[in-house]
Write an enzyme that holds these catalytic residues in place. Structure first.
Site, mmCIF file in Angstrom:
data_model
loop_
_atom_site.group_PDB
_atom_site.id
_atom_site.type_symbol
_atom_site.label_atom_id
_atom_site.label_comp_id
_atom_site.label_asym_id
_atom_site.label_seq_id
_atom_site.Cartn_x
_atom_site.Cartn_y
_atom_site.Cartn_z
ATOM 1 N N ASP A 58 4.138 -4.540 -7.527
ATOM 2 C CA ASP A 58 3.454 -3.308 -7.128
ATOM 3 C C ASP A 58 3.959 -2.102 -7.910
ATOM 4 O O ASP A 58 3.416 -1.005 -7.767
ATOM 5 C CB ASP A 58 3.604 -3.065 -5.616
ATOM 6 C CG ASP A 58 5.048 -3.058 -5.157
ATOM 7 O OD1 ASP A 58 5.697 -4.110 -5.255
ATOM 8 O OD2 ASP A 58 5.532 -2.003 -4.703
ATOM 9 N N ASN A 59 4.972 -2.310 -8.750
ATOM 10 C CA ASN A 59 5.459 -1.244 -9.633
ATOM 11 C C ASN A 59 5.165 -1.552 -11.103
ATOM 12 O O ASN A 59 5.814 -0.987 -11.990
ATOM 13 C CB ASN A 59 6.970 -1.045 -9.448
ATOM 14 C CG ASN A 59 7.309 -0.437 -8.098
ATOM 15 O OD1 ASN A 59 6.462 0.159 -7.455
ATOM 16 N ND2 ASN A 59 8.536 -0.613 -7.657
ATOM 17 N N GLY A 109 2.556 3.734 1.521
ATOM 18 C CA GLY A 109 3.120 3.999 2.842
ATOM 19 C C GLY A 109 3.430 5.455 3.090
ATOM 20 O O GLY A 109 3.427 5.905 4.240
ATOM 21 N N ARG A 110 3.684 6.207 2.024
ATOM 22 C CA ARG A 110 4.013 7.628 2.184
ATOM 23 C C ARG A 110 3.352 8.442 1.075
ATOM 24 O O ARG A 110 3.904 9.422 0.595
ATOM 25 C CB ARG A 110 5.528 7.840 2.158
ATOM 26 C CG ARG A 110 6.226 7.322 0.903
ATOM 27 C CD ARG A 110 7.664 7.771 0.873
ATOM 28 N NE ARG A 110 8.347 7.324 -0.338
ATOM 29 C CZ ARG A 110 9.492 7.825 -0.767
ATOM 30 N NH1 ARG A 110 10.081 8.802 -0.100
ATOM 31 N NH2 ARG A 110 10.063 7.368 -1.855
ATOM 32 N N GLY A 127 0.808 -1.217 0.000
ATOM 33 C CA GLY A 127 0.000 0.000 0.000
ATOM 34 C C GLY A 127 0.836 1.259 0.000
ATOM 35 O O GLY A 127 2.068 1.240 0.049
ATOM 36 N N ARG A 179 -2.286 -1.337 -10.000
ATOM 37 C CA ARG A 179 -1.081 -2.125 -10.259
ATOM 38 C C ARG A 179 -1.423 -3.615 -10.284
ATOM 39 O O ARG A 179 -2.497 -4.025 -9.819
ATOM 40 C CB ARG A 179 -0.059 -1.870 -9.139
ATOM 41 C CG ARG A 179 0.172 -0.384 -8.838
ATOM 42 C CD ARG A 179 0.487 -0.194 -7.345
ATOM 43 N NE ARG A 179 0.563 1.230 -6.984
ATOM 44 C CZ ARG A 179 1.687 1.925 -6.934
ATOM 45 N NH1 ARG A 179 2.825 1.342 -7.211
ATOM 46 N NH2 ARG A 179 1.672 3.197 -6.614
ATOM 47 N N ASP A 195 9.364 6.575 7.553
ATOM 48 C CA ASP A 195 8.991 7.870 8.129
ATOM 49 C C ASP A 195 7.931 8.591 7.306
ATOM 50 O O ASP A 195 7.439 9.645 7.710
ATOM 51 C CB ASP A 195 10.222 8.751 8.318
ATOM 52 C CG ASP A 195 10.920 9.147 7.016
ATOM 53 O OD1 ASP A 195 10.385 8.849 5.929
ATOM 54 O OD2 ASP A 195 12.008 9.752 7.092
ATOM 55 N N GLY A 196 7.589 8.053 6.142
ATOM 56 C CA GLY A 196 6.538 8.657 5.332
ATOM 57 C C GLY A 196 6.961 9.894 4.568
ATOM 58 O O GLY A 196 6.145 10.494 3.867
ATOM 59 N N ARG A 213 2.166 13.783 -8.433
ATOM 60 C CA ARG A 213 2.313 12.923 -9.604
ATOM 61 C C ARG A 213 0.955 12.702 -10.261
ATOM 62 O O ARG A 213 -0.055 12.537 -9.592
ATOM 63 C CB ARG A 213 2.910 11.583 -9.173
ATOM 64 C CG ARG A 213 3.110 10.595 -10.288
ATOM 65 C CD ARG A 213 3.939 9.411 -9.824
ATOM 66 N NE ARG A 213 3.251 8.578 -8.866
ATOM 67 C CZ ARG A 213 3.824 7.614 -8.156
ATOM 68 N NH1 ARG A 213 5.132 7.407 -8.274
ATOM 69 N NH2 ARG A 213 3.137 6.881 -7.310
#
Length: 496
Positions: free
Chosen positions: A254-255, A96-97, A94, A187, A129-130, A180
């Site tokens: 996931d990419n 994460g940041r 998922g 994905r 740390d996001g 972006r």
């Protein structure tokens, strides 16, 4: 698709993903940025999206584009997905940041995600740390815009916003958030996640079909045809990467997008000296995602996608809707998957034929050129420009790259295969062979300066690589490969 729109003075956003796909996300908002400031805005992309580029430089825009303030009325979410990372399955990854702010509808009526990267820790952060540092976010901006200029499907950067924070990586670095834009962020890993959740699988597939392949909506065999469409998009995409010497670096499931766009520019780079085994990523210690391995790895990822679709295809392919035919579904999906490398090879052969001025592929001629290049390791990008110069009677660029006695027999065969109009052929080659790519040493220089607060080198490099085919004698340094002392041992990093 319809949904209510959230409107601010900057953005009119919808979020059909959040509306239609319960279980595939968690609501989330970005963390507070103490002093957000928009550093760079992609004017062309903003106008394409119907946005005011000047307004994106305002304090209001900085609040939204840093993740500090959601657009009024917007449903901001962190998307859930699974993934095979370096071949190992991770059931919950998922964003994460990252946050999906919502969807814009561009001037041509296409739906485009607006997504933030580096906006703070979500529940999927897994100890991170996001945050994001300015260097990696500007890197994604540079590389994705270079890919767009090369005609390669890609996510694109709308803006990079400084947060006013200092984050720790190997050393303290200024924080930043990338805004972006993508045709979607769905994905292969999204389908892996939905399969194991159960209920979201068919809604996700129907949503992806409606968004990316609306001609398949309602078709009795839509899931198998959807898979075939994704297979061909990915085959075409990877062939384009290979044709320009691009190495993604982290081709996890996931990419790998359903849209066929390049996504998640982490430890990516363009190859200088030709070597099919080239790896830049510091975390790819086994070379799983080396240049030459990219096609089979994407094929492997598509096999995981096929596995996710088995229940849907089985239900459609069966004569009895109460008895899904799993064996028939596996056979049908495997048959389509088996065409992937042939599709890729056909796309790539056409690209390389154009790169050496041929109207039709000549596999022996192309393979033999690559053999010479593998033995002598010339600059990949420069070699094809040098061949065009060879046709113009200027032999020096090629002689500087490959010994004449090593390539002379190939050149004789090549000349015999070419059309007689050599000047026109050279011009045609220049239209498909870039002279400027994001050279690793130049990217490194630009990002180091930007980290220190100087964006001039970044902006200059951006201007050059977004005109990749237009030779300018004043820009000769931008066409040169990295010095030997830079290229040896050069590595790229994810930035997390």
């Amino acid at each position: 698709m319809t949904s209510s729109a959230a409107t601010s003075t900057l953005f009119t956003l919808e979020n059909t993903f959040a509306r239609d796909l319960e279980g595939m996300f968690v609501p989330f908002v970005g963390e507070h940025a103490p002093d957000p400031r928009v550093l760079v805005v992609n004017t062309d992309l903003a106008e394409e999206l119907g946005l005011d580029p000047e307004a994106l430089h305002t304090a209001e825009a900085a609040q939204i584009l840093s993740g500090s303030t959601p657009p009024p009325g917007a449903t901001t979410i962190a998307m859930a997905y699974s993934g095979h990372q370096f071949g190992g399955y991770q059931p919950l990854l998922g964003d994460g940041r990252a946050l999906l702010l919502g969807e814009l509808v561009d001037a041509e009526g296409a739906r485009r995600d607006l997504h933030l990267k580096g906006s703070g820790r979500t529940r999927f952060a897994r100890g991170g740390d996001g945050r994001a540092a300015i260097g990696p976010m500007l890197r994604e901006y540079l590389i994705s815009e270079a890919m767009h200029a090369l005609g390669i499907p890609t996510t694109r950067a709308l803006a990079v916003t400084a947060t006013g924070q200092t984050i720790m990586r190997d050393a303290p670095e200024p924080g930043a958030v990338l805004a972006r834009v993508a045709s979607s962020h769905i994905r292969v890993g999204s389908f892996e996640f939905a399969l194991r959740q159960g209920d979201p699988l068919q809604p996700l597939a129907d949503y992806a079909i409606a968004r990316h392949h609306p001609d398949l909506v309602g078709a009795d065999d839509r899931y198998l045809r959807f898979f075939e469409a994704v297979v061909d998009k990915q085959a075409a995409l990877v062939a384009q990467w290979m044709a320009v010497g691009f190495i993604h670096g982290v081709l996890n499931t996931d990419n790998t997008t359903i849209s066929g766009e390049t996504i998640d520019y982490g430890p990516c780079a363009f190859m200088d000296a030709y070597d099919p085994a080239t790896v830049f990523s510091s975390i790819d210690v086994q070379g799983r995602y080396a240049y030459t391995n990219q096609p089979p790895v994407i094929g492997w990822n598509l096999a995981r996608f096929a596995e996710s679709l088995i229940p849907l295809v089985a239900a459609q392919i069966s004569a009895d809707p109460d008895e899904p035919d799993t064996d028939a579904a596996i056979a049908a999906l495997t048959g389509v998957l088996g065409t992937f490398l042939d599709r890729h090879d056909a796309h790539l052969a056409r690209h390389f034929a154009a790169k050496i001025g041929l109207a039709e592929p000549d596999s022996a001629l192309i393979d033999d050129l690559q053999t010479v290049m593998r033995e002598h390791r010339p600059d990949f990008t420069g070699t094809f420009r040098a061949l065009a110069e060879e046709l113009r009677g200027n032999s020096r660029p090629l002689d500087d790259l490959i010994p004449r006695d090593a390539i002379a027999p190939w050149l004789d065969r090549w000349h015999a295969a070419l059309p007689e109009a050599e000047e026109a052929t050279a011009a045609a080659m220049d239209r498909v062979n870039p002279i400027y790519i994001p050279r690793n040493h130049l990217v490194d220089i630009a990002l180091r300066a930007a980290t220190e607060g100087d964006l001039e080198k970044f902006e200059m490099l951006l201007g050059v690589i977004t005109r990749p085919f237009d030779a300018d004698p004043a820009l000769g340094a931008y066409a040169q490969p990295a010095p030997d002392d830079f290229g040896e041992g050069f590595q790229t990093f994810c930035g997390t």
